[in-house]
Design a protein around this motif. Structure first.
Motif, mmCIF file in Angstrom:
data_model
loop_
_atom_site.group_PDB
_atom_site.id
_atom_site.type_symbol
_atom_site.label_atom_id
_atom_site.label_comp_id
_atom_site.label_asym_id
_atom_site.label_seq_id
_atom_site.Cartn_x
_atom_site.Cartn_y
_atom_site.Cartn_z
ATOM 1 N N TRP A 34 -6.713 3.992 5.323
ATOM 2 C CA TRP A 34 -7.181 3.692 3.970
ATOM 3 C C TRP A 34 -8.699 3.613 3.971
ATOM 4 O O TRP A 34 -9.308 2.983 4.838
ATOM 5 N N PRO A 80 -4.749 -0.577 -2.394
ATOM 6 C CA PRO A 80 -3.789 -1.605 -1.999
ATOM 7 C C PRO A 80 -3.660 -2.660 -3.098
ATOM 8 O O PRO A 80 -4.592 -2.892 -3.864
ATOM 9 N N LEU A 94 -5.309 -1.930 7.198
ATOM 10 C CA LEU A 94 -5.179 -0.733 6.371
ATOM 11 C C LEU A 94 -6.310 0.257 6.652
ATOM 12 O O LEU A 94 -6.081 1.463 6.740
ATOM 13 N N TYR A 130 0.840 -1.186 0.000
ATOM 14 C CA TYR A 130 0.000 0.000 0.000
ATOM 15 C C TYR A 130 0.882 1.245 0.000
ATOM 16 O O TYR A 130 1.794 1.367 0.812
#
Length: 156
Positions: A149, A28, A144, A23
């Motif tokens: 994210w 990702p 993430l 990432y």
């Protein structure tokens, strides 16, 4: 160019789910998804930690939290998940990663946010096996999401 974060995610068990996600601030990218027995898992983890370190990547290790309860005892006396967590900690330590910084997450949290449909929509689908690689991917993606994210494609 942004630094790449490498998330190595593990679903420990007799067959261990293993996923490596890169990432860098965009979407990702799934680099590896496998289901492994104990010793191949140790070798794969060692190889991925070494490669990430050599590439200068920021590494995050994430693992499904395994808790022994009454149901666990009824189902099996096999200590596979705990053994794999121990292997993970040992290999991490031998690669200069502090085992105390491994992120442990609840299986239900990972499955709620990243259902099978969500994994397919994100392009994170692993065919074959017993679903352990998929569970590892769920944990990697959850980590993430916890660190900033936003899976925008799931919001559309």
């Amino acid at each position: 160019m942004k630094q790449v974060k490498t998330v190595i995610a593990v679903d420990p068990g007799k067959t261990t789910g293993f996923a490596v996600i890169a990432y860098s601030g965009e979407a990702p990218a799934l680099m590896v998804s496998r289901e492994l027995a104990a010793y191949p898992f140790a070798m794969a983890l060692n190889d991925e930690l070494r490669a990430a370190r050599e590439a200068g990547s920021q590494v995050e290790l994430v693992c499904e939290r395994f808790v022994i309860n009454a149901q666990t005892i009824k189902n099996s006396q096999a200590p596979f998940s705990l053994e794999q967590i121990g292997i993970m900690k040992y290999v991490a330590y031998n690669n200069g990663f502090d085992p105390e910084k491994i992120h442990f997450q609840s299986p239900s949290d990972a499955k709620k946010l990243f259902t099978n449909d969500a994994l397919k929509k994100l392009g994170f689908w692993h065919s074959g096996g017993g679903g352990h690689a998929l569970d590892a991917m769920r944990h990697g993606l959850l980590r993430l999401a916890k660190t900033g994210w936003v899976p925008r494609v799931l919001l559309e």
